[in-house]
Design a protein around this motif. Sequence first.
Motif, PDB file in Angstrom:
ATOM      1  N   LEU A 171       0.897  -1.134   0.076  1.00  0.00           N
ATOM      2  CA  LEU A 171      -0.027   0.063  -0.066  1.00  0.00           C
ATOM      3  C   LEU A 171       0.827   1.222  -0.117  1.00  0.00           C
ATOM      4  N   GLY A 172       2.032   1.289   0.751  1.00  0.00           N
ATOM      5  CA  GLY A 172       2.814   2.316   0.645  1.00  0.00           C
ATOM      6  C   GLY A 172       3.610   2.500  -0.778  1.00  0.00           C
ATOM      7  N   VAL A 173       3.889   1.557  -1.384  1.00  0.00           N
ATOM      8  CA  VAL A 173       4.336   1.723  -2.785  1.00  0.00           C
ATOM      9  C   VAL A 173       3.280   2.265  -3.782  1.00  0.00           C
ATOM     10  N   VAL A 174       2.194   1.892  -3.575  1.00  0.00           N
ATOM     11  CA  VAL A 174       1.113   2.312  -4.338  1.00  0.00           C
ATOM     12  C   VAL A 174       0.582   3.845  -4.041  1.00  0.00           C
ATOM     13  N   MET A 175       0.648   4.502  -2.868  1.00  0.00           N
ATOM     14  CA  MET A 175       0.428   5.419  -2.346  1.00  0.00           C
ATOM     15  C   MET A 175       1.495   6.387  -3.084  1.00  0.00           C
ATOM     16  N   GLN A 176       2.595   5.946  -2.850  1.00  0.00           N
ATOM     17  CA  GLN A 176       3.990   6.892  -3.496  1.00  0.00           C
ATOM     18  C   GLN A 176       3.575   6.896  -4.861  1.00  0.00           C
ATOM     19  N   ILE A 178       0.867   6.772  -6.775  1.00  0.00           N
ATOM     20  CA  ILE A 178      -0.427   7.744  -6.810  1.00  0.00           C
ATOM     21  C   ILE A 178       0.048   9.181  -6.709  1.00  0.00           C
ATOM     22  N   LEU A 179       0.796   9.547  -5.708  1.00  0.00           N
ATOM     23  CA  LEU A 179       1.292  10.766  -5.400  1.00  0.00           C
ATOM     24  C   LEU A 179       1.993  11.232  -6.518  1.00  0.00           C
ATOM     25  N   ASN A 180       2.891  10.588  -7.086  1.00  0.00           N
ATOM     26  CA  ASN A 180       3.765  10.948  -7.933  1.00  0.00           C
ATOM     27  C   ASN A 180       3.068  11.135  -9.188  1.00  0.00           C
ATOM     28  N   MET A 181       2.135  10.576  -9.698  1.00  0.00           N
ATOM     29  CA  MET A 181       1.218  10.714 -10.691  1.00  0.00           C
ATOM     30  C   MET A 181       0.538  12.038 -10.706  1.00  0.00           C
ATOM     31  N   HIS A 182       0.054  12.099  -9.520  1.00  0.00           N
ATOM     32  CA  HIS A 182      -0.892  13.524  -9.330  1.00  0.00           C
ATOM     33  C   HIS A 182       0.173  14.849  -9.431  1.00  0.00           C
ATOM     34  N   LEU A 183       1.235  14.551  -8.832  1.00  0.00           N
ATOM     35  CA  LEU A 183       2.352  15.846  -8.991  1.00  0.00           C
ATOM     36  C   LEU A 183       2.681  16.044 -10.244  1.00  0.00           C
ATOM     37  N   ARG A 184       2.864  15.055 -11.035  1.00  0.00           N
ATOM     38  CA  ARG A 184       3.408  15.078 -12.411  1.00  0.00           C
ATOM     39  C   ARG A 184       2.213  15.781 -13.144  1.00  0.00           C
TER      40      ARG A 184
END
Length: 373
Positions: A171-176, A178-184
């Motif tokens: 879950l931690g990897v998935v959340m990271q 998702i965060l990167n996708m939104h930031l990009r």
Amino acid sequence: MDFEAEGLLEGIDDERSRADRIALLERLLAAGVTPEELRRAAAEDRLALLEVERMLGTEQFTPREVAAVAGVPLELVLKLRQALGLPRPDPDDRVLTASDVEAAERLKGFHEAGLPEEGILEVARVLGEGLARVAATLRPLVRDTFLEPGIGERELSERYATASAELGPQLGVVMQHILNMHLRDQLRTDVVGRAELARGGVLGAVRMSIAFADLVGFTKLGERVPAEELGAVARRLTELAGDVAGSHSPVRLVKTIGDAAMLVSPDPDALLESSLELVAAAEAEGEEFPRLRAGVATGQALGRAGDWYGSPVNLASRITGVARPGTVVAAGATREATAGDGGRWQWSQLPNRRLRGVDHTVPLYRVRPAAPS
């Protein structure tokens, strides 16, 4: 340890359940759980959850100790916990974990890197709100997956612990990710121009178009149908709004609030198209699904902590309240912002309205796609 004498078997009469409880208690004792923790968990009916609670962190530090170890002010440790949406403890309450020490050390690193305290706490508040919703959604999913008729406490505890050990890191990897996708995605539209560079910071308000869409009769529907059905309707609205926003860049779904969705875009035409599609998607759900109506306004708005503020936000919300079911109504400023679009829209002028919270008469237009020529 005499489990009977300690009251840990109270209320458990059948032999199978007693044997299961004893096996769980012995497992927890062997894992280092204290008799006091066992008694407290049994009184609160959460023995089956105790193992996974400890996997998520053992309460062994006070806020004062965490501040001393991390080298940050005690008040900042307390403020961070509050910002995350958690109770503010007493400085000498032993309620923090090793993860809290690591978080405080990272907090110090952020501060030393030049990030302002208020900005860090603002990020913490947004993270707390968002991750609280993730936890509230994940918890019943796991619970309902593992709970089944006749399952014993020991097996349930083992299932929870196994799920936490296996799914937590993933879950931690998935959340990271998702965060990167939104930031990009957001950085692609976050253009810093000459004025911002000259000023040494990003200018506050920018010209944005804001849309609200809400479900007509949602409150009355709640009086007629079970809460589960009402929740399913709200979830479906979130899905529809997300699908529409995802297919119309640079439109973004900001939030859903029960029966309403908020969309924003610097491109008013893209936002109008998304609003019309969202209303049509609700119609396509059938007679059992409430109809949508949407209001759109354009003007200077300020983006903060993932949300938007300013007069067009308030105006779009008020316009939604006077729109008829199945329609999209826009303010005059939105029509003007799309005037050079070559006849993409058909505008029907509505009577000017005095809207609550708006100190002037607002020209309103119902908008539809222009008929093919």
